[in-house]
Design an enzyme around this catalytic site. Sequence first.
Site, PDB file in Angstrom:
ATOM      1  N   HIS A 377       0.801  -1.225   0.000  1.00 52.22           N
ATOM      2  CA  HIS A 377       0.000   0.000   0.000  1.00 52.22           C
ATOM      3  C   HIS A 377       0.838   1.281   0.000  1.00 52.22           C
ATOM      4  CE1 HIS A 377       0.805  -0.270   4.326  1.00 52.22           C
ATOM      5  NE2 HIS A 377       0.425   0.981   4.439  1.00 52.22           N
ATOM      6  N   ASP A 378       2.012   1.263   0.612  1.00 53.41           N
ATOM      7  CA  ASP A 378       2.855   2.467   0.689  1.00 53.41           C
ATOM      8  C   ASP A 378       4.069   2.382  -0.224  1.00 53.41           C
ATOM      9  OD1 ASP A 378       1.406   4.082   2.384  1.00 53.41           O
ATOM     10  OD2 ASP A 378       2.388   3.375   4.211  1.00 53.41           O
ATOM     11  N   LYS A 381       6.074   5.441  -1.358  1.00 52.03           N
ATOM     12  CA  LYS A 381       6.922   6.218  -0.445  1.00 52.03           C
ATOM     13  C   LYS A 381       8.407   6.006  -0.716  1.00 52.03           C
ATOM     14  CE  LYS A 381       3.744   6.789   3.432  1.00 52.03           C
ATOM     15  NZ  LYS A 381       3.460   6.486   4.856  1.00 52.03           N
ATOM     16  N   HIS A 432      -6.273   3.417  -0.905  1.00 54.09           N
ATOM     17  CA  HIS A 432      -6.265   3.232   0.551  1.00 54.09           C
ATOM     18  C   HIS A 432      -6.366   4.541   1.326  1.00 54.09           C
ATOM     19  CE1 HIS A 432      -1.936   4.039   0.008  1.00 54.09           C
ATOM     20  NE2 HIS A 432      -1.861   4.253   1.311  1.00 54.09           N
TER      21      HIS A 432
END
Length: 520
Positions: A377-378, A381, A432
């Site tokens: 989900h990240d 980053k 998300h």
Amino acid sequence: MTTSDNDLMNFAEEADEGLASTESVAQPWKILIVDDEEEVHSVTTLALTGFVLHGRPLQFLHAYTGKESIELMRSHADVALVLMDVVMETEHAGLDAVKRIREELGNKFVRIILRTGQPGQAPEREVVSTYDINDYKEKTELTSKKLFTLMHTGLSLYRELIAMDRTRRGLEKVIAASSSIFELRSFTQFAKGVLQQLGALLYTRNDAVIAAEGIAATVGKSGDLEVMVGVGQFEESAGQTAAQVLGTEALAHVKAAAGSSAPMIQDRHFAMRFETKNGKGYVVYLATDTRIEGSDARLVELFCQHVALAFENMALHEEVVRSQRQMIMLLSGSIEERSPELQNHVKRVSKYAVLLGKLHGLEQEDLELLSVGAAMHDIGKIGISETILNKPGKLSARERAEMESHVDRGNAMLEGQSGEILKSASIVVSQHHEQWDGRGYPLGLKGEGIHLFGRIAAICDVFDALTTTRCYKEPWKIDKVLTYFREQGGVQFDPALIDIFLENIEQFIEIKTNFTTPSR
């Protein structure tokens, strides 16, 4: 009440299962006698005493009216043959019952024999052409000898019809799997189709498993065999060992087959080992109703040789998928290295998501996709500067915009991917941070316009953020966290998912505890 489509689809499986035991028990043929004269029931039962076909005896059910016969057929869909009187509570009660069995109950397999003591009441030619019956007899002509013949021909035909239907449904599964062989769920679908095909070839009950050999099995300790897929009474056995699933006799056959190149045939068990070119071994086990003959065993051996090729291709694909998952987890974990306080964040969010998805009712295939998607989900980053990621104070408007860009960055990384895993991950990555009331980012999606995976990941991501130490805050106490989620159900989060989450909060806390590194 009409039999549902699901009931009709399951009928052929139920019809030949009977006593669901992996030990040596022959399932009886169910015979329904429908007649308003008690003497007819007694004489028929007596005349057929000791009748056995393909190693299976008879079990008699009794009805005295056409209406009673319908109720019995409704609760015993696996009746193989009906001896139906014509004249009972009405002059055509038997004919009415036949019509209801075929049309209302949708039972096209049971063999129906009309018996009448008054042939003039229902002329044979008219009855045969109008009703779906399989024979028409006057009671006076049904001697003991003719009853035996009638049983043999009727039950043999019933057996063939069940086998043909299983073959059809097995082929449907194999064809469906073949058309989508590289989808995540194809292997299980294909294996179930194989078991149904084998069951049809051998006229077995639909109780069967395919087990894969583990490390212990390769050195002769076959108790390590793991069930890959099962049907019938073994439907929910995948992932368990053969020793946990099978009875004593069945397990002995499976162990013997694992150490032999020949089929293990004895009593009412059939087990056979087949191997792919890369040396991976599998054992197929079926509970049978009759002893398997040598010619049948050779047919199955040939069948398994061809199935082994498909298994090998699918196993190679599964290995690619597993490697892909591992690479994804490693890549996602690399983000944690850039921010020490996020240690195990990826693992926790992934496990939270799987738990919430399971509680919501998702199937195993979807849970596997969700697990990987939540872990990623990240992923965006990875392109955010460490200065912003680890800033202890409040972010400026510019810094906030860069932080939020991780969604678009991650989506860009996954854009255009065709694999089911990465497609699902793209959904989680891009959604998300969407909110139930439409005030999220980057698309402002609202309500069920947000994919279920995105709604699940949103709850799990925020729960982990609130309950762990971050560079900009201390962890919240659990009471404060629960209050926040209660307030945000229907606002930031899907209210139905929030209800499930709060009702099962102890399970989520347990995951947090198990995957939190103690402070040094």
